[in-house]
Design an enzyme around this catalytic site. Structure first.
Site, mmCIF file in Angstrom:
data_model
loop_
_atom_site.group_PDB
_atom_site.id
_atom_site.type_symbol
_atom_site.label_atom_id
_atom_site.label_comp_id
_atom_site.label_asym_id
_atom_site.label_seq_id
_atom_site.Cartn_x
_atom_site.Cartn_y
_atom_site.Cartn_z
ATOM 1 N N CYS A 72 91.501 45.686 -45.702
ATOM 2 C CA CYS A 72 91.755 44.344 -46.240
ATOM 3 C C CYS A 72 93.268 44.303 -46.354
ATOM 4 C CB CYS A 72 91.013 44.129 -47.563
ATOM 5 S SG CYS A 72 91.181 45.482 -48.742
ATOM 6 N N THR A 73 93.833 43.835 -47.429
ATOM 7 C CA THR A 73 95.290 43.839 -47.480
ATOM 8 C C THR A 73 95.804 45.209 -47.928
ATOM 9 O OG1 THR A 73 95.201 41.499 -47.986
ATOM 10 C CG2 THR A 73 97.317 42.576 -48.295
ATOM 11 N N HIS A 74 95.173 45.730 -48.988
ATOM 12 C CA HIS A 74 95.627 47.041 -49.483
ATOM 13 C C HIS A 74 94.609 48.158 -49.247
ATOM 14 C CE1 HIS A 74 97.853 44.016 -51.862
ATOM 15 N NE2 HIS A 74 98.864 44.798 -51.545
ATOM 16 N N LYS A 123 43.064 30.929 -52.409
ATOM 17 C CA LYS A 123 44.125 30.582 -51.456
ATOM 18 C C LYS A 123 45.344 30.184 -52.285
ATOM 19 C CE LYS A 123 44.955 27.685 -47.416
ATOM 20 N NZ LYS A 123 46.142 27.035 -47.949
ATOM 21 N N LYS A 131 58.892 24.167 -42.733
ATOM 22 C CA LYS A 131 58.390 24.121 -41.356
ATOM 23 C C LYS A 131 59.261 23.211 -40.498
ATOM 24 C CE LYS A 131 53.972 24.233 -40.446
ATOM 25 N NZ LYS A 131 52.555 23.822 -40.383
HETATM 26 N N1 LIG Z 1 45.531 35.092 -44.767
HETATM 27 C C1 LIG Z 1 45.722 34.651 -46.010
HETATM 28 N N2 LIG Z 1 46.463 33.501 -46.198
HETATM 29 C C2 LIG Z 1 46.666 33.071 -47.481
HETATM 30 C C3 LIG Z 1 46.134 33.775 -48.590
HETATM 31 N N3 LIG Z 1 46.511 33.117 -49.725
HETATM 32 C C4 LIG Z 1 47.242 32.069 -49.330
HETATM 33 N N4 LIG Z 1 47.356 32.011 -47.991
HETATM 34 C C5 LIG Z 1 48.115 30.990 -47.277
HETATM 35 O O1 LIG Z 1 47.269 30.128 -46.553
HETATM 36 C C6 LIG Z 1 47.975 29.680 -45.412
HETATM 37 C C7 LIG Z 1 47.039 29.097 -44.410
HETATM 38 O O2 LIG Z 1 46.490 27.945 -44.956
HETATM 39 P P1 LIG Z 1 46.837 26.470 -44.415
HETATM 40 O O3 LIG Z 1 46.208 25.490 -45.297
HETATM 41 O O4 LIG Z 1 46.524 26.422 -42.971
HETATM 42 O O5 LIG Z 1 48.350 26.475 -44.537
HETATM 43 P P2 LIG Z 1 49.250 25.655 -45.481
HETATM 44 O O6 LIG Z 1 49.113 26.179 -46.871
HETATM 45 O O7 LIG Z 1 49.090 24.203 -45.301
HETATM 46 O O8 LIG Z 1 50.592 26.040 -44.827
HETATM 47 P P3 LIG Z 1 50.826 26.456 -43.331
HETATM 48 O O9 LIG Z 1 50.794 27.956 -43.391
HETATM 49 O O10 LIG Z 1 52.112 25.906 -43.070
HETATM 50 O O11 LIG Z 1 49.791 25.857 -42.431
HETATM 51 C C8 LIG Z 1 48.650 30.917 -44.941
HETATM 52 O O12 LIG Z 1 49.745 30.636 -44.122
HETATM 53 C C9 LIG Z 1 49.081 31.561 -46.240
HETATM 54 O O13 LIG Z 1 50.357 31.066 -46.562
HETATM 55 C C10 LIG Z 1 45.379 34.973 -48.348
HETATM 56 O O14 LIG Z 1 44.899 35.642 -49.259
HETATM 57 N N5 LIG Z 1 45.210 35.361 -47.051
#
Ligand SMILES: Nc1nc2c(ncn2[C@@H]2O[C@H](COP(=O)(O)OP(=O)(O)OP(=O)(O)O)[C@@H](O)[C@H]2O)c(=O)[nH]1
Length: 683
Positions: free
Chosen positions: A209-211, A376, A625
């Site tokens: 760097c400088t020093h 989910k 996305k």
């Molecule tokens: N495989 C898997 N996916 C999960 C789980 N819990 C949450 N997900 C999420 O569920 C998504 C798929 O569901 P979609 O409804 O198709 O996706 P989204 O929530 O609308 O978002 P995108 O992934 O952009 O389609 C995956 O990309 C994960 O992000 C899990 O236990 N297993």
């Protein structure tokens, strides 16, 4: 990676006399009106010199120097625009030329081009040629120079190239801030790349760097932290030994501890500002004058160190940017681990496994194969790649960003082995938990799959095995180390300062699905928008996995469209078909939350279907996305909407499924195994 330490190398000889130096000074753009500036500079310089002499006369010798160290720095009294382009950096002349090597890194002050010769008597010059010569005398060939100064006025980079030495500029402001994380990532990557490319002839890297103390030390410590098993204290000490007194800015030292989530031991002190720097230039207050690029003011430590008042959202960009080439190499590793062959350079798509919507047809799969269910989680999808030099979140656009996390390896019986995971690939969802007692929000990464462990792909193994390995190899070692941190290799590490918590996602026997849906999900401390049905013996299938099923609450079934507004506020909705935009004629979106449609033009919007009104409702903008859903995904979602598998229908069907012999037997065995495991844990 082990880097040979060369800490006992002999000290460097004094810089030699000038041997026809080859540099021309680069005129700084901002000094446009030279004559005017030079007169102003001359006046300021004279005034400053007079003040300096006055201060020297009036104050006892140590007085002002003490204050330099202890008082917070004030703004410089000289407008830096008036700096003379050939002015020596303050303290440069008396600053030792270069330190001892740390592995193949040589910390150094900036060599100055020949336009500086008028200001430096022969014998005290330190030019590019002299650097090369001095290092040769010590038996070292330079192959790379990393220049961290924030200016181009010191020398011409092309002069290194003429000598066959690569020059990399990572401009870092020395004043007011530590080098930013992206610059640090670039530095570490450049050094690692350089190391890995030169197999036989080991050439050295001059870092200046400088020093050659604060920015150079900061970067070198980062490199040591990422390439070797060291604590921050050890890494700072290594740099200190090679280039005494090492880093002498308190805030740089604090920022390093904060970045690596380490507690600073009480016996760590910041060295005093070296004499050559303190006595270099004093301003009216008796404080050292800052250089235009180097030195100075109040430094901000990493954000982790501060009490955060930010509101957490799922759309926050997490982690620090890394060089594109590094991302490309890691993309190839993901493709390789997922057995996808090489992705076209720069074109590779996110390869993560993707579930399909549940409909009356694929519901039959639950009868044919053994499934588990999980909620989910509705946060943000990331895969994660853990490497020995960092941990990287991989988003839906297949971009990588670095996060500072620690994933220790499982301890072997011998108690030896590598310290942390290297090339372990995971899949999961980042959620925001609201803690029930305090309502505090906390990020948590829920990991639901493990695809590669220490560079070995395991995608063909059954899910249940991968899920168990995830616990044994990734989660347990972290939890154990956390619990017994005082016995660990790095007792100063603080897991609680990491940017998010980590947990393995739980999977439920289908026989317990009512409890999952009606008891567990409503009590979750983060959002959930349905269920995932995971084949217990399934391999990891990249991209669309027809056997991985998602069931959403009917009102949450959604499609991601590319939304555009054209003349006269006409709405256009697009999907993708074979990678190209496909206009979805006759579809319309309502914006019930009062959004201005024209502002959303060009964005990806997630929409749910209102079957009564026969219209799409905009739920949110998908900033994570860059492309809409594929037409096939759309068809599956529409099919699932049409089939309308309500919670009631689902529970009824699963009630039947779990009575099938194949399920009944395995559920009995699995339940026994689970209770054995739990009682084992309780004991
Ligand atoms: N495989 C898997 N996916 C999960 C789980 N819990 C949450 N997900 C999420 O569920 C998504 C798929 O569901 P979609 O409804 O198709 O996706 P989204 O929530 O609308 O978002 P995108 O992934 O952009 O389609 C995956 O990309 C994960 O992000 C899990 O236990 N297993």
């Amino acid at each position: 990676m082990i880097i040979p330490m060369d800490l006992n190398a002999s000290p460097l000889p004094e810089p030699e006399d000038d041997e026809e130096e080859i540099f021309g000074a680069q005129v700084e753009e901002e000094i446009a009106h030279e004559e005017h500036v030079e007169t102003a500079v001359e006046t300021l310089r004279r005034e400053r010199e007079e003040r300096r002499q006055r201060l020297k006369r009036d104050l006892p010798d140590e007085g002002p120097r003490q204050r330099v160290v202890q008082q917070p720095r004030r703004e410089p009294v000289i407008n830096t625009r008036f700096y003379d382009k050939n002015k020596l950096p303050p303290g440069w002349l008396d600053c030792p030329a270069a330190g001892q090597s740390i592995g193949y890194i040589i910390p150094s002050k900036v060599p100055l081009g020949e336009t500086f010769n008028d200001c430096i008597v022969p014998g005290r010059r330190y030019s590019l040629k002299q650097v090369i010569h001095q290092q040769r005398v010590l038996g070292r060939e330079l192959g790379l120079v990393i220049d961290l100064t924030n200016t181009t006025r010191y020398y011409q980079p092309s002069d290194w190239k003429k000598q066959g030495i690569k020059h990399v500029k990572i401009a870092c402001k020395g004043r007011d801030s530590v080098p930013d994380p992206e610059s640090v990532n670039t530095f570490v990557y450049e050094v690692l790349q350089f190391y890995s490319r030169q197999k036989l002839a080991k050439k050295y890297i001059l870092v200046h760097c400088t020093h050659g103390h604060n920015r150079t030390g900061f970067m070198t410590v980062h490199f040591l932290m990422r390439s070797q098993s060291m604590s921050v204290t050890e890494a700072i000490q290594v740099f200190h030994n090679a280039r005494p007194p090492g880093i002498y800015k308190q805030d740089y030292i604090d920022a390093l501890y904060a970045f690596y989530h380490e507690r600073k031991p009480e016996n760590v002190f910041c060295p005093n500002t070296p004499e050559w720097k303190r006595s270099s230039d004093l301003d009216l207050n008796g404080e050292a004058m800052p250089d235009d690029e180097d030195d100075g003011g109040i430094v901000t430590a990493s954000q982790d160190n501060q009490v955060s008042t930010e509101v957490l959202t799922n759309d926050d960009v997490l982690g620090d940017a890394i060089p594109w080439d590094q991302q490309e190499a890691m993309r190839q590793f993901c493709y390789h681990s997922l057995k996808l062959g090489a992705g076209a350079k720069g074109m590779a798509q996110f390869p993560g496994s993707h579930p399909v919507s549940l409909n009356r047809e694929n519901l039959q799969l639950l009868r044919q194969r053994y499934y588990y269910a999980t909620w989910k989680a509705d946060g943000t999808r990331y895969m994660m790649l853990i490497t020995s030099d960092g941990c990287f979140l991989i988003d839906r656009n297949f971009n990588f960003r670095r996060v500072q996390m620690r994933f220790p390896m499982k301890q072997t019986n011998e108690g030896v082995g590598r310290d942390t995971h290297n090339l372990t690939l995971l899949d999961g969802e980042m959620v925001i938990d609201t803690l029930p007692d305090t309502q505090k929000k906390e990020r948590r990464y829920l990991i639901y799959d493990l695809m590669a462990i220490n560079s070995v792909s395991i995608i063909e193994r059954p899910f249940c095995e991968r899920w168990k390995m995830l616990e044994k190899e990734v989660i347990e070692p972290r939890n154990l180390e956390r619990q017994y941190i005082y016995q660990s290799r790095n007792p100063y590490y603080r897991y609680d300062l990491e940017p998010f918590r980590v947990r393995r996602k739980d999977f439920w026997l289908l026989s317990t699905i009512t409890k999952l849906l009606q008891g567990f999900i409503p009590k979750l401390s983060h959002e959930a928008d349905g269920l995932i049905f995971q084949g217990w013996d399934d391999p990891y299938v990249p991209r669309t996995h027809e056997g991985l099923l998602k069931w959403k609450y009917p009102e949450m079934n959604s499609v991601d469209f590319l939304f555009e507004v054209v003349d006269e506020n006409r709405q256009l909705l697009y999907l993708y078909e074979r990678g190209k935009k496909k206009l979805m004629d006759g579809n319309h979106v309502d914006f019930k939350n009062g959004e201005d449609p024209s502002e959303l033009s060009g964005k990806i919007i997630e929409c749910s279907w209102d079957s009564e009104e026969q219209v799409w409702n905009c739920m949110r903008v998908r900033v994570d996305k860059s492309t809409p859903n594929d037409i096939n995904t759309y068809r599956k979602v529409m099919r699932s909407i049409k089939d309308n598998i309500t919670e009631e229908v689902l529970l009824e069907d699963i009630g039947e499924i779990v009575r099938l012999p194949m399920y009944a037997d395995r559920i009995r065995n699995d339940s026994k195994a689970h209770s054995r495991q739990h009682s084992g844990r309780r004991r």
